[in-house]
Design an enzyme around this catalytic site. Structure first.
Site, PDB file in Angstrom:
ATOM      1  N   CYS A 288      -5.343   9.036   9.411  1.00  0.00           N
ATOM      2  CA  CYS A 288      -5.134   7.707  10.235  1.00  0.00           C
ATOM      3  C   CYS A 288      -5.061   9.172  11.589  1.00  0.00           C
ATOM      4  O   CYS A 288      -3.887   9.863  11.146  1.00  0.00           O
ATOM      5  CB  CYS A 288      -3.968   6.258  10.903  1.00  0.00           C
ATOM      6  SG  CYS A 288      -4.484   5.616   9.971  1.00  0.00           S
TER       7      CYS A 288
ATOM      8  N   VAL B  84       8.514   8.527  16.690  1.00  0.00           N
ATOM      9  CA  VAL B  84       8.149   8.838  15.314  1.00  0.00           C
ATOM     10  C   VAL B  84       7.094   9.738  15.500  1.00  0.00           C
ATOM     11  O   VAL B  84       6.789  10.681  14.485  1.00  0.00           O
ATOM     12  CB  VAL B  84       8.585   7.547  13.387  1.00  0.00           C
ATOM     13  CG1 VAL B  84       7.718   7.973  12.520  1.00  0.00           C
ATOM     14  CG2 VAL B  84       9.856   6.282  13.833  1.00  0.00           C
TER      15      VAL B  84
ATOM     16  N   ARG C 218      -4.865  11.011   4.267  1.00  0.00           N
ATOM     17  CA  ARG C 218      -3.152  11.509   4.070  1.00  0.00           C
ATOM     18  C   ARG C 218      -1.604  11.436   3.528  1.00  0.00           C
ATOM     19  O   ARG C 218      -1.316  12.470   2.603  1.00  0.00           O
ATOM     20  CB  ARG C 218      -2.821  11.201   5.943  1.00  0.00           C
ATOM     21  CG  ARG C 218      -1.156  12.056   5.873  1.00  0.00           C
ATOM     22  CD  ARG C 218      -0.821  12.075   7.343  1.00  0.00           C
ATOM     23  NE  ARG C 218      -1.628  13.178   8.016  1.00  0.00           N
ATOM     24  CZ  ARG C 218      -2.016  14.472   7.798  1.00  0.00           C
ATOM     25  NH1 ARG C 218      -0.761  14.907   7.948  1.00  0.00           N
ATOM     26  NH2 ARG C 218      -2.562  14.911   8.874  1.00  0.00           N
TER      27      ARG C 218
ATOM     28  N   LYS D  57       1.283  -1.413   0.232  1.00  0.00           N
ATOM     29  CA  LYS D  57      -0.031   0.188  -0.247  1.00  0.00           C
ATOM     30  C   LYS D  57       0.891   1.243  -0.353  1.00  0.00           C
ATOM     31  O   LYS D  57       0.802   1.687  -0.881  1.00  0.00           O
ATOM     32  CB  LYS D  57      -0.687  -0.562   1.283  1.00  0.00           C
ATOM     33  CG  LYS D  57      -2.179   1.773   1.165  1.00  0.00           C
ATOM     34  CD  LYS D  57      -2.470   1.115   2.925  1.00  0.00           C
ATOM     35  CE  LYS D  57      -1.539   2.666   3.353  1.00  0.00           C
ATOM     36  NZ  LYS D  57      -2.064   3.326   3.930  1.00  0.00           N
ATOM     37  N   ASN D  58       2.341   1.174   1.191  1.00  0.00           N
ATOM     38  CA  ASN D  58       2.652   2.598   0.450  1.00  0.00           C
ATOM     39  C   ASN D  58       3.581   2.536  -0.047  1.00  0.00           C
ATOM     40  O   ASN D  58       3.669   3.803  -0.761  1.00  0.00           O
ATOM     41  CB  ASN D  58       3.663   2.139   2.387  1.00  0.00           C
ATOM     42  CG  ASN D  58       2.968   2.572   3.847  1.00  0.00           C
ATOM     43  OD1 ASN D  58       1.267   3.246   3.913  1.00  0.00           O
ATOM     44  ND2 ASN D  58       3.389   2.135   4.586  1.00  0.00           N
TER      45      ASN D  58
ATOM     46  N   ASP E  16       4.722   1.470  11.409  1.00  0.00           N
ATOM     47  CA  ASP E  16       4.016   0.676  11.140  1.00  0.00           C
ATOM     48  C   ASP E  16       3.562  -0.565  12.304  1.00  0.00           C
ATOM     49  O   ASP E  16       3.070  -1.178  11.384  1.00  0.00           O
ATOM     50  CB  ASP E  16       3.940   0.731   9.956  1.00  0.00           C
ATOM     51  CG  ASP E  16       3.305   2.024   9.059  1.00  0.00           C
ATOM     52  OD1 ASP E  16       3.286   3.091   9.748  1.00  0.00           O
ATOM     53  OD2 ASP E  16       3.115   2.164   8.271  1.00  0.00           O
TER      54      ASP E  16
END
Length: 423
Positions: free
Chosen positions: A120, A331, A96, A23-24, A309
């Site tokens: 998120c 982070v 985002r 996805k990223n 993540d």
């Protein structure tokens, strides 16, 4: 509202699981598909996720043709001809990652308007690094009424130092720089595998990018880019989630197509705990005897550090390991919301600013819980598998943004899990 129901307790996960495209990675690839003024772009190995549908709609809103062949996991984008310069608020507000269309639209059209993004609710996640970088390249940026407007007849190459190696900002600036006049250098750039994948994609299009995967990116601008074909890199976070699932359940799972190098920080911590992790021909095998695992200390960092993540999922593993483990989140702030829900299941933990102390090894109990973000959703489901009794995970809208058929994959490995849309 959909919910996941888990009957947990003695489940041992065994078998094989296939990992989807990342996805990223695919979201910035779709944004980059705005750049070519000639030819069609074909993306393969595309995961079927709600965020992908949202980004498709963002790109379509620019008067670009986007066709998603779900059966083939393939997206075709045709951005040739005139495109609009305003991203649709309806879709940008949902995610985002949609901010990464700002750079490509500006580079292509000389003008761009994008609303402040949604997604998120993890910390503040400011976009100032995106805007500072574009201003360094000659853009005039204005913010009014929740909208960001950028203007530059032609972006100019610049030397950019990023105060933090933001993945999204690195992607945005790298894409914008491909069509800028001259050479752009990005110092303290993000080094994630998804950055490397994007750079390879852009270079196929005709861009001139060097240094992807290092702290310094050098981009020599070109006059135009062309559409290409590209396979999306595998999802290291999905792979890591199933590694943790195997470790939590004394499991024996082959994670097919997982890439060892992309998961090295996680693998190192699993091995430190006592988990067996081996590279095989078709992927990575994870085997564990959970009662014998040792507590560890983990600090999240930008790549090549431990990924933020994977923080929520790893704290779920810490919860079943005897002893006191420590998780330090450097982070994002406010990323321990899942621990509040896990306390409903009997977890004992303390949070002091960016540090969570996990007192693991106690038998957890099933309970109704509410997911608060994407990775928290996965963590709560994994916790439900090891908890005694029934766990109901509510608010699955986050889960569907980043995991494809998550409950079905876990069921095939042996979990007693189902999804229900009953009220």
């Amino acid at each position: 509202m959909d919910k996941i129901i888990i009957e947990g307790g003695q489940t041992r996960l065994e078998g094989e699981v296939v990992i989807e495209g990342a996805k990223n990675a695919v979201l910035p690839l779709l944004a980059a598909s705005i750049l070519p003024s000639k030819g069609k772009t074909i993306l393969r190995n595309v995961p079927i996720l709600s965020d992908v549908f949202t980004m498709n709609n963002v790109v379509r809103g620019l008067d670009i043709r986007v066709d998603f062949n779900e059966a083939a996991n393939e997206i075709t984008v045709d951005a040739s001809g005139h495109i609009l310069d305003e991203a649709p608020y309806e879709y940008v507000s949902q995610m985002r990652a949609s901010i990464v269309v700002l750079g490509p639209i500006l580079a292509r059209n000389g003008h761009a308007k994008v609303s402040m993004p949604g997604g998120c609710t993890i910390g503040s996640r400011p976009i100032n690094l995106h805007l500072k970088g574009l201003e360094a390249m000659g853009a005039t940026i204005t913010q009014k009424g929740g909208d960001i407007t950028a203007q530059a007849d032609r972006l100019q190459g610049a030397m950019i130092y990023m105060d933090f190696p933001s993945v999204g900002a690195t992607q945005n600036l790298m894409m914008a720089a491909t069509l800028a006049d001259g050479v752009t250098t990005i110092e303290n750039a993000a080094r994630e595998p998804e950055i490397v994948d994007l750079a390879q994609f852009l270079n196929k299009m005709g861009a001139r990018i060097r240094g992807a995967g290092t702290e310094t990116l050098t981009i020599t601008g070109v006059t135009h880019l062309r559409g290409v074909e590209h396979d999306v890199v595998q999802d290291r976070i999905e792979a890591g989630t199933f590694m943790v699932a195997a470790a939590m359940t004394s499991g024996n799972v082959l994670i097919r197509d997982a890439v060892w190098e992309h998961n090295r920080p996680l693998i190192s911590k699993l091995m430190e705990m006592g988990v067996s992790v081996t590279e095989e021909e078709y992927g990575i095998r994870v085997q564990a005897n959970t009662p014998k695992l040792k507590p560890v200390t983990v600090k999240t960092l930008p790549h090549p550090g431990f990924p933020t993540d994977m923080q929520a999922q790893f704290t779920a593993l810490m919860a079943v390991v005897n002893g006191e483990s420590t998780m330090v989140e450097t982070v994002f702030e406010n990323r321990f919301q899942h621990l509040e829900e896990m306390r409903r299941m009997g977890l004992q933990s303390e949070i002091l600013r960016e540090t969570a102390m996990i007192h693991g090894g106690r038998q957890l109990q099933g309970a109704p819980v509410m997911s608060t973000d994407l990775r928290a959703s996965a963590a709560l489901i994994l916790t439900g598998i090891v908890a005694q009794g029934v766990t109901i995970v509510n608010n699955l809208v986050h889960l569907d943004r980043g995991y494809y058929q998550f409950h079905e994959k876990l069921a095939k490995l042996g979990a007693t899990i189902s999804r229900s849309s009953e009220v």
